[in-house]
Design a protein around this motif. Structure first.
Motif, mmCIF file in Angstrom:
data_model
loop_
_atom_site.group_PDB
_atom_site.id
_atom_site.type_symbol
_atom_site.label_atom_id
_atom_site.label_comp_id
_atom_site.label_asym_id
_atom_site.label_seq_id
_atom_site.Cartn_x
_atom_site.Cartn_y
_atom_site.Cartn_z
ATOM 1 N N UNK A 77 -1.234 -9.238 -9.672
ATOM 2 C CA UNK A 77 -1.472 -9.504 -8.265
ATOM 3 C C UNK A 77 -2.691 -8.262 -8.365
ATOM 4 N N UNK A 78 -3.481 -9.254 -7.587
ATOM 5 C CA UNK A 78 -4.227 -8.296 -6.932
ATOM 6 C C UNK A 78 -4.353 -8.192 -4.955
ATOM 7 N N UNK A 79 -4.039 -6.838 -4.185
ATOM 8 C CA UNK A 79 -4.004 -6.682 -2.706
ATOM 9 C C UNK A 79 -4.434 -5.804 -2.380
ATOM 10 N N UNK A 106 5.533 2.733 -0.935
ATOM 11 C CA UNK A 106 4.135 2.150 -0.173
ATOM 12 C C UNK A 106 3.154 2.589 -1.789
ATOM 13 N N UNK A 107 2.397 1.173 -1.914
ATOM 14 C CA UNK A 107 1.113 1.006 -2.298
ATOM 15 C C UNK A 107 -0.362 0.645 -2.014
ATOM 16 N N UNK A 108 -1.325 1.961 -2.459
ATOM 17 C CA UNK A 108 -2.649 1.544 -1.976
ATOM 18 C C UNK A 108 -3.021 0.052 -2.588
ATOM 19 N N UNK A 109 -4.253 -0.272 -2.510
ATOM 20 C CA UNK A 109 -4.908 -1.584 -2.385
ATOM 21 C C UNK A 109 -4.730 -1.274 -3.821
ATOM 22 N N UNK A 115 0.347 -0.116 -13.187
ATOM 23 C CA UNK A 115 -0.928 0.135 -12.001
ATOM 24 C C UNK A 115 -2.183 0.108 -13.021
ATOM 25 N N UNK A 116 -2.929 -0.788 -12.583
ATOM 26 C CA UNK A 116 -4.162 -1.447 -13.031
ATOM 27 C C UNK A 116 -5.518 -0.123 -12.457
ATOM 28 N N UNK A 117 -5.170 -0.216 -10.825
ATOM 29 C CA UNK A 117 -5.696 0.160 -10.158
ATOM 30 C C UNK A 117 -4.695 0.500 -8.672
ATOM 31 N N UNK A 118 -5.249 2.040 -8.395
ATOM 32 C CA UNK A 118 -4.577 2.462 -6.985
ATOM 33 C C UNK A 118 -3.175 2.928 -7.406
ATOM 34 N N UNK A 119 -2.602 3.442 -6.219
ATOM 35 C CA UNK A 119 -0.783 4.404 -6.167
ATOM 36 C C UNK A 119 -0.101 3.913 -5.636
ATOM 37 N N UNK A 178 -0.216 6.662 -10.379
ATOM 38 C CA UNK A 178 -1.353 6.392 -10.602
ATOM 39 C C UNK A 178 -2.047 5.530 -11.773
ATOM 40 N N UNK A 179 -2.906 4.963 -11.613
ATOM 41 C CA UNK A 179 -4.239 3.983 -12.031
ATOM 42 C C UNK A 179 -3.665 5.029 -14.446
#
Length: 351
Positions: A67-69, A132-135, A94-98, A116-117
Motif C-alpha cells: 500500500x502507498x497512501x 495514526x499513520x503518516x504518508x 513500514x517501508x517509509x513513514x511512521x 518507524x521506517x
C-alpha cells in the motif's frame, strides 16, 4: 487449459487504485475499501485528494498487501470488531513513514506502539485500536488465526507491539524478499511459500517454550483453540450446548467453564460466534439465501429469536444490515479493481 498449465500461470494481485476516481471522492473510496480493517479519517484536507494504491496478493493461507497512501487517522472500535468479523493477525512492515497505535481493549488495553521506517509491528483484528499513520509505503501480511491455532496464546500476547529484535528484523527481511519475488511466483509455488512463511513466523514470533511452565501454559492455550475450532465446526447444529461441547472435547464442564470464562461462558461464546457468522453471511454480496435460511444454517431455528438476538448484539436488524451492505457494494462498483481475491474477500473467506 490443463492443470499443469493452470498451476504455472503467474500470480496476479487484486489491485485497487483511486487514480481514476475524482479527487473529491478519493479518500471516501479508500475508506470504503478498507472498512473490513478500520475506519479512516483524513488528517488534512489535502489527503482527501491524494491517490491511493493497494495491491493484494492471494497466497491461499495468507494475503500480502502493498500500500502507498497519504496517511490517515484510523480506528477499529469494539463495535466494528463485532460487526465486521475478521479474526486475523497481521504483520505491518513500514517501508517509509511512521505510525502509532493504541490498544482499546483486550489483554493489551492502553498499550501504545510507535513504528518507524524498517520496523515491523504485529496487530490483531480481533481487538479494538486507534492510531495514526503518516504518508507511508507499507507491506502487510494477513494471517488467519486458525493457521496458528497452537501458537495463538503466544501471538495474542504480541498484539500491538513493534518486533524490534533480531528475530523481528529477520522477519522483516523475509517479507521484503517475498515481496520482491511476488511477480515471479506461480500458483504451483504457493504451497511451498505457505510452508516457508509458516516456519518463519513460528521461528520468529512463537518459538518452542523453554520451560515447563511455558509448556503448561501452551497446553492450556491450545485446548482453548481446540474448543474454538469445535464450535466453528458445529455452528449449524442447533443442539450444540456447553454439555455437548465438553463431551466432544473429552473435558469436564469445569474445565470448559475456565476456558470460556473470559468470553462470558461457553453458551454466550457459541451464541456470539453464530451471530458473527450470520453477520458475515449477510454482508456477503454473493450470498443469495433468505435471511431465515442463513439463520437456520447457523443454528437459529426460530426467526424471532434470531432477529431479537441479532439486534441486541449489534443494534440493528438483519434486514437493515443486508440493505446497508448492498449499498456499500454499489458504491464500490465504480472503483478500479483487477486480479484475484481482494483483501475483503480474503478476510471473509479465511476467518
Amino acid at each position: 487449459m490443463n492443470d499443469v498449465q493452470s498451476s504455472s500461470v503467474p500470480l496476479q494481485p487484486a489491485r485497487f487504485s483511486t487514480g481514476a476516481v475524482p479527487e473529491r471522492d478519493r479518500f471516501d473510496a479508500w475508506r470504503e475499501y478498507l472498512r473490513p480493517v478500520a475506519d479512516l479519517t483524513p488528517i488534512a484536507h489535502r489527503q482527501r485528494k491524494a491517490s491511493i494504491d493497494l495491491a493484494t496478493w492471494d497466497l491461499g493461507s495468507f494475503a500480502m498487501c502493498q500500500e502507498s497512501s497519504s496517511g490517515t487517522r484510523f480506528s477499529r472500535t469494539l463495535r466494528r470488531v463485532k460487526t465486521i468479523f475478521a479474526d486475523h493477525w497481521y504483520l505491518f512492515l513500514i517501508k517509509e513513514g511512521a505510525n502509532w497505535v493504541v490498544s482499546d481493549g483486550g489483554c493489551s488495553a492502553e498499550q501504545v506502539s510507535r513504528g518507524t521506517s524498517g520496523q515491523v509491528g504485529f496487530y490483531s483484528l480481533g481487538e479494538a485500536f486507534h492510531g495514526e499513520m503518516q504518508p507511508m509505503e507499507i507491506l502487510m501480511l494477513f494471517i488467519p488465526r486458525d493457521q496458528f491455532a497452537r501458537q495463538a496464546g503466544t501471538l495474542d500476547r504480541l498484539n500491538n507491539t513493534i518486533i524490534d529484535t533480531a528475530r523481528g528484523r529477520l522477519l522483516s527481511d523475509y517479507m521484503l524478499a517475498l515481496e520482491r519475488r511476488l511477480p515471479e511466483l506461480t500458483k504451483e509455488d504457493v504451497p511451498a511459500i505457505v510452508r516457508a512463511t509458516e516456519a518463519m513466523i513460528t521461528a520468529c514470533l512463537a518459538p518452542a517454550p523453554h520451560s515447563a511452565e511455558e509448556a503448561r501454559e501452551g497446553i492450556i492455550l491450545s485446548l482453548g483453540e481446540r474448543a474454538r475450532r469445535v464450535v466453528q465446526s458445529q455452528l449449524s447444529n442447533p443442539k450444540l450446548t456447553p454439555a455437548s461441547l465438553a463431551k466432544s472435547m473429552g473435558v469436564s464442564r469445569s474445565v470448559l467453564y475456565r476456558l470460556f470464562e473470559p468470553h462470558g461462558g461457553a453458551a454466550r461464546y457459541v451464541r456470539n460466534t453464530r451471530l458473527a457468522s450470520a453477520h458475515r453471511a449477510l454482508c456477503d454480496f454473493a450470498e443469495t439465501r433468505q435471511i431465515q435460511q442463513i439463520a437456520d444454517s447457523f443454528g437459529f431455528t426460530c426467526a424471532q429469536e434470531f432477529s431479537r438476538a441479532f439486534r441486541q448484539r449489534y443494534g440493528y436488524s438483519p434486514s437493515e444490515l443486508r440493505a446497508d451492505c448492498s449499498q456499500s457494494v454499489r458504491r464500490l462498483c465504480g472503483q478500479t479493481t483487477e486480479g484475484g481475491r481482494t483483501l475483503d474477500e480474503f478476510l471473509r473467506t479465511t476467518a
